[in-house]
Write an enzyme that holds these catalytic residues in place. Structure first.
Site, PDB file in Angstrom:
ATOM      1  N   CYS A  45      89.140 -24.883  46.206  1.00  0.00           N
ATOM      2  CA  CYS A  45      88.340 -24.978  44.964  1.00  0.00           C
ATOM      3  C   CYS A  45      87.637 -23.654  44.670  1.00  0.00           C
ATOM      4  CB  CYS A  45      87.281 -26.061  45.095  1.00  0.00           C
ATOM      5  SG  CYS A  45      87.953 -27.682  45.364  1.00  0.00           S
TER       6      CYS A  45
HETATM    7  C1  BEZ Z   1      89.684 -27.366  49.254  1.00  0.00           C
HETATM    8  O1  BEZ Z   1      89.257 -27.152  48.136  1.00  0.00           O
HETATM    9  O2  BEZ Z   1      90.009 -26.464  49.982  1.00  0.00           O
HETATM   10  C2  BEZ Z   1      89.856 -28.765  49.740  1.00  0.00           C
HETATM   11  C3  BEZ Z   1      89.043 -29.771  49.263  1.00  0.00           C
HETATM   12  C4  BEZ Z   1      89.170 -31.057  49.744  1.00  0.00           C
HETATM   13  C5  BEZ Z   1      90.129 -31.332  50.693  1.00  0.00           C
HETATM   14  C6  BEZ Z   1      90.964 -30.308  51.163  1.00  0.00           C
HETATM   15  C7  BEZ Z   1      90.824 -29.026  50.681  1.00  0.00           C
END
Ligand code: BEZ
Length: 210
Positions: A45
């Site tokens: 994200c």
């Molecule tokens: C991420 O944004 O890296 C992420 C968020 C939730 C679960 C797995 C990865």
């Protein structure tokens, strides 16, 4: 609630990093992209939010407003924004909704409990000036989205909204397009004075108009 292409984009009022926003008022008369992020302070994200921030001018050129949603508080988003700037080179420059009660996530069916228990998946909704949903994309948490593809499809949507054309496989802005099968050859000649090529009676191509 399942949101399908052609549905009116549900309206909502939410707290964001840029204050309280009524979604439809925020979109105004232009296009909009609503996209969800599983949770704050997560790696994929962070790259995506920075990626959208770095490319914001390209969305502005397309009269398209960005708005993100993550199931944490606005206060948490403000803290995260500093990390986004540190690591991606741009701080948030579009609103990020604080959706800790999951109101927007539920309204747009962004929670897929068999994929993630409490956070959203990576949803994208492209909304046109009439507030109609024109595209939906759903990615799993582990796969970051491709902003080139989101801009490509936005260009295709804006083009096909203006002209009676469709875009072929792997189309990119400036390439030849397909003449709408709804047009007769006579109508196509009138609409595309530079001409068109007939590969099959149902497959005719022309230079990109506009
Ligand atoms: C991420 O944004 O890296 C992420 C968020 C939730 C679960 C797995 C990865």
């Amino acid at each position: 609630m399942t949101i399908r292409i052609g549905d009116e984009a549900p309206n909502f009022t939410a707290e964001t990093t840029e204050g309280t926003i009524n979604f439809h008022e925020y979109l105004g008369d232009g296009w909009g992209i609503l996209f969800s992020h599983p949770a704050d302070f997560t790696p994929v994200c962070t790259t995506e939010l920075g990626g959208f921030a770095n490319r914001k001018a390209e969305f502005d050129q397309r009269d398209t407003k960005l708005i993100g949603v993550s199931v944490d508080t606005v206060e948490s988003h403000h803290g995260w924004s500093k990390d986004i700037e540190d690591t991606q080179g741009s701080a948030l420059n579009y609103p990020l909704i604080g959706d800790d009660e999951r109101t927007v996530a539920n309204l747009y069916d962004m929670l897929h409990p068999n994929e993630l228990a409490t956070a959203t998946v990576r949803s994208v909704f492209i909304i046109d000036p009439a507030k109609k949903v024109r595209l939906t994309l759903t990615y799993p948490a582990s796969v970051g989205r491709n902003i080139d593809e989101i801009i490509r499809v936005l260009d295709a949507l804006q083009l096909t909204s203006k002209f009676p054309v469709a875009t072929p496989v792997n189309w990119t802005n400036g390439s030849d397009v397909i003449v709408s099968p709804a047009l007769s050859d006579e109508e196509a000649t009138e609409k595309f004075p530079a001409g068109f090529e007939t590969h099959k009676p149902y497959l005719r191509t022309t230079k990109q108009p506009g």
